[in-house]
Design an enzyme around this catalytic site. Structure first.
Site, PDB file in Angstrom:
ATOM      1  N   ALA A  10       0.794  -1.231   0.000  1.00 36.54           N
ATOM      2  CA  ALA A  10       0.000   0.000   0.000  1.00 36.54           C
ATOM      3  C   ALA A  10       0.835   1.295   0.000  1.00 36.54           C
ATOM      4  CB  ALA A  10      -0.988  -0.042   1.169  1.00 36.54           C
ATOM      5  N   ASP A  47      -4.073  -2.622   3.819  1.00 42.03           N
ATOM      6  CA  ASP A  47      -4.283  -1.948   2.527  1.00 42.03           C
ATOM      7  C   ASP A  47      -5.376  -0.891   2.606  1.00 42.03           C
ATOM      8  OD1 ASP A  47      -3.263  -4.879   1.809  1.00 42.03           O
ATOM      9  OD2 ASP A  47      -2.588  -3.420   0.321  1.00 42.03           O
ATOM     10  N   ASN A 107      -6.513  -6.490   4.226  1.00 38.44           N
ATOM     11  CA  ASN A 107      -5.102  -6.810   3.998  1.00 38.44           C
ATOM     12  C   ASN A 107      -5.051  -8.058   3.133  1.00 38.44           C
ATOM     13  OD1 ASN A 107      -2.286  -6.150   4.491  1.00 38.44           O
ATOM     14  ND2 ASN A 107      -2.182  -8.025   5.699  1.00 38.44           N
TER      15      ASN A 107
HETATM   16  O1  MRU Z   1      -0.961  -7.396  -3.374  1.00 38.41           O
HETATM   17  P1  MRU Z   1       0.088  -6.701  -2.565  1.00 38.41           P
HETATM   18  O2  MRU Z   1       1.388  -7.414  -2.530  1.00 38.41           O
HETATM   19  O3  MRU Z   1       0.235  -5.248  -2.973  1.00 38.41           O
HETATM   20  O4  MRU Z   1      -0.497  -6.700  -1.092  1.00 38.41           O
HETATM   21  C1  MRU Z   1       0.246  -6.106  -0.072  1.00 38.41           C
HETATM   22  C2  MRU Z   1      -0.336  -6.302   1.270  1.00 38.41           C
HETATM   23  O5  MRU Z   1      -1.395  -6.853   1.440  1.00 38.41           O
HETATM   24  C3  MRU Z   1       0.422  -5.686   2.410  1.00 38.41           C
HETATM   25  O6  MRU Z   1       0.253  -6.440   3.563  1.00 38.41           O
HETATM   26  C4  MRU Z   1      -0.137  -4.281   2.664  1.00 38.41           C
HETATM   27  O7  MRU Z   1      -0.097  -3.513   1.489  1.00 38.41           O
HETATM   28  C5  MRU Z   1       0.594  -3.571   3.737  1.00 38.41           C
HETATM   29  S1  MRU Z   1       2.161  -3.039   3.139  1.00 38.41           S
HETATM   30  C6  MRU Z   1       2.942  -2.078   4.273  1.00 38.41           C
END
Ligand code: MRU
Length: 339
Positions: free
Chosen positions: A48, A235, A244
């Site tokens: 995110a 997210d 998330n």
């Molecule tokens: O699909 P992604 O890899 O972008 O998903 C990321 C996540 O779910 C993380 O846990 C979330 O973005 C937190 S990152 C600090």
């Protein structure tokens, strides 16, 4: 090293292409809007807070490449670019937050050149702030972890998910920096394996002990007393749930069953105070992510697939949320948390 940055000489976005990790640390440059959108959709850049930086820098690319000859035309180009960027990944709110922040900043512009300067400097500011915010999350959050803790994490909420340092892994890094011995259990995070490919790699680089498990093993390790705490990123945090990576909800239910504290670490830009579980679109990804693994077919080619990228964890499963403002305990009143 930053996961994503702006190259002021070439006027391009420079980023770590995370699809090559852990085999290769490959740096790529995106020199147009289509290439940064492709990088976001393909998870070359992901997580995110890193998506917020990508959104801001995507706007910087758009303003650099626009051939508009009036303020009105340029602002229209930026609006279109912003909508294109926001559509790439709908669940992590940070991407839209950054695009909207850049657009808002252009309200102070007085001519064509000032729009360009404002957009680029706002995008750079968003990325610079991310590093400070994550350090701040770590400064508060390390108090949640004690010397000797064994901590489960899911997906990757580390420096690769941010501009640097990380949120959930940032808390762990800060605890280690304070001299605490922390052992991490990283869940592999099917189907794209951000846990096995990225979290383990990041932690091993920092010499933080880490053990890899499959996602379905978390109940077993919790039941057998091998876990003291769970910490994940987010997210999008709405009034009622934390979105998330898919699998987070399952860990939260198991943690509750086994009376293990479940922590969420996220910047304020992840909060969506007007959002509720049912108003948020959960991104559904390509079915082939489940039918194939590293190019190898692992399921019948035409099997029906359901592939949501995120799930929603209810607030009652969460012990504390840590932001750059501090540690918050239930009830999580979003207006208070965001103040
Ligand atoms: O699909 P992604 O890899 O972008 O998903 C990321 C996540 O779910 C993380 O846990 C979330 O973005 C937190 S990152 C600090």
């Amino acid at each position: 090293m930053r996961t994503i940055d702006w190259n002021d000489e070439s006027k391009n976005i420079v980023l770590v292409d995370q699809t090559y990790l852990p085999v290769e640390l490959k740096i790529i440059e995106c020199d147009n809007l289509a290439s940064i959108c492709e990088a976001i959709r393909s998870l070359r850049v992901r997580g995110a807070p890193a998506l917020a930086a990508a959104g801001g820098f995507g706007m910087a690319l758009a303003v650099t490449l626009s051939s508009a000859t009036s303020m009105e035309m340029l602002l229209k180009d930026l609006k279109v670019a912003g909508d294109t960027l926001k559509a790439t990944r709908p669940t992590a709110v940070n991407l839209a937050w950054a695009v909207n922040r850049v657009l808002k900043a252009t309200e102070d512009a007085y001519d064509l050149d000032s729009i360009k300067d404002i957009v680029i400097s706002e995008a750079i500011r968003i990325a610079d702030e991310d590093v400070k915010i994550n350090k701040s999350i770590g400064k508060h959050g390390h108090r949640l972890l004690e010397d000797g803790d064994r901590v489960i994490t899911h997906c990757n909420a580390g420096r690769m998910a941010c501009v640097d340092w990380g949120t959930a892994l940032g808390v762990i890094r800060s605890a280690v920096e304070k001299g605490k011995d922390i052992e991490v259990i990283a869940c592999e995070t099917r189907p794209l394996n951000q846990g096995s490919r990225i979290t383990t790699w990041e932690l091993m680089q920092d010499n933080i002990p880490v053990t890899l498990i499959t996602d379905s093993m978390s109940g077993h390790v919790m039941k057998n007393g091998m876990v003291d705490k769970v910490i994940v990123g987010a997210d999008r945090i709405t009034q009622d749930v934390v979105f998330n990576k898919i699998g987070t909800y399952t860990h939260s239910v198991l943690a509750r069953e086994h009376e293990i504290p479940f922590f969420v670490a996220a910047p304020i830009s992840t909060f969506d105070p007007n959002g509720w579980e049912e108003t948020v679109k959960i991104e559904e990804r390509d079915p082939d992510e489940l039918r194939y693994m590293a190019g190898q077919q692992i399921a019948p080619a035409n099997v029906r697939v359901y592939n949501p990228a995120f799930d929603a964890t209810p607030m009652e499963n969460i012990t504390a949320i840590v932001t750059e403002k501090g540690i918050f305990q239930p009830p999580f009143l979003l207006d208070e948390v965001m103040m």
